[in-house]
Design an enzyme around this catalytic site. Structure first.
Site, PDB file in Angstrom:
ATOM      1  N   SER A  13       0.827  -1.199   0.000  1.00 38.67           N
ATOM      2  CA  SER A  13       0.000   0.000   0.000  1.00 38.67           C
ATOM      3  C   SER A  13       0.870   1.262   0.000  1.00 38.67           C
ATOM      4  CB  SER A  13      -0.947  -0.037   1.209  1.00 38.67           C
ATOM      5  OG  SER A  13      -1.921   0.980   1.116  1.00 38.67           O
ATOM      6  N   ASP A 142      -9.117  -2.246  -7.376  1.00 36.01           N
ATOM      7  CA  ASP A 142      -8.688  -1.649  -6.113  1.00 36.01           C
ATOM      8  C   ASP A 142      -9.294  -0.256  -5.974  1.00 36.01           C
ATOM      9  OD1 ASP A 142      -7.281  -0.455  -3.985  1.00 36.01           O
ATOM     10  OD2 ASP A 142      -5.467  -1.593  -4.432  1.00 36.01           O
ATOM     11  N   HIS A 171      -8.023  -3.983  -2.468  1.00 34.74           N
ATOM     12  CA  HIS A 171      -6.819  -3.395  -1.891  1.00 34.74           C
ATOM     13  C   HIS A 171      -6.221  -4.350  -0.866  1.00 34.74           C
ATOM     14  CE1 HIS A 171      -4.045  -0.138  -1.121  1.00 34.74           C
ATOM     15  NE2 HIS A 171      -4.236  -0.281   0.180  1.00 34.74           N
TER      16      HIS A 171
END
Length: 234
Positions: A13, A142, A171
């Site tokens: 991330s 995502d 995600h």
């Protein structure tokens, strides 16, 4: 204990975005032998605008992150007052993530707007400066790492990088039947290959120059500066 072991980088991330920027900034001097970045929000400005464009993105993701940061501020008011010159009254009103960045990041670092901060912190251009084998994994569904912000042309332009996208995964999701997680498999396979089957002395990051300007241009593009250096004498 193991000074000759190859060192790899792995980021998830926002950590993936930071890791890519670091690897790009280090360029040919990067100490990592290879890296994997997962669900990186490559273009933070685009990601922010996409999240703001939907109710779920705005009222769930951005609101949850914003209120969490507001709670963090409330729990550390004494430290913020002592070490920072930001408005606690403005921070106390924060509801969404971009409002926090506007109230805290911009005055702290000197950015005029949160979008300017997002553009500067993005890793899309930094990918062009990567000089080690790098595998990037993203899911096109995502909601945070928006598909329209993925660095398809940049990854294709740089021979050191591979961008792998999947149609599903969310995600940092990639859940499988039975509770497994798909993304652990390519990460393990990539690093296992790099650790045991690759002669890293054969990979010279300085041996292969990657030019991003055309042969007819006297200008050069520096991915880390995110600017075109124009030769005015040409």
């Amino acid at each position: 204990m193991y000074p000759n072991r190859p060192l790899f980088g792995l980021g998830f991330s926002l950590g993936a975005n930071i890791l890519t920027n670091y690897i790009g900034e280090e360029g040919t001097e990067c100490q990592f032998k290879a890296a994997v970045v997962i669900s990186s929000p490559w273009n933070l400005e685009i990601g922010n605008k996409v999240l703001k464009s939907t109710w779920i993105g705005h009222e769930i993701y951005l609101k949850t992150l914003g209120t969490s940061l507001r709670t963090l501020v409330n729990n550390n008011k004494a430290e913020i007052e002592k070490y920072c010159e930001v408005s606690l009254s403005e921070l106390s009103k924060v509801k969404y993530l971009y409002e926090f960045d506007r109230a805290y990041q911009c005055p702290t670092w000197g950015y005029p707007t949160e979008d300017a901060y997002y553009r500067d912190a993005s890793s899309v251009d930094a990918l062009l400066s990567v000089r080690i084998p790098l595998l990037a994994i993203n899911a096109v569904d995502d909601p945070i790492s928006a598909n329209m912000g993925l660095p398809y042309p940049e990854a294709a332009k740089n021979p050191y990088t591979v961008l792998c996208t999947t149609s599903l995964g969310g995600h940092l999701g990639w859940f499988e039947p039975g509770g497994g997680r798909w993304h652990g498999k390519p990460v393990y396979n990539f690093f296992s290959h790099m650790a045991f089957e690759i002669d890293h002395s054969s990979i010279d990051p300085k041996a292969r120059e990657v030019a991003y300007s055309t042969a007819a241009s006297a200008s050069t593009f520096n991915p880390i500066r995110r600017k075109l250096d124009v030769d005015l004498q040409a």
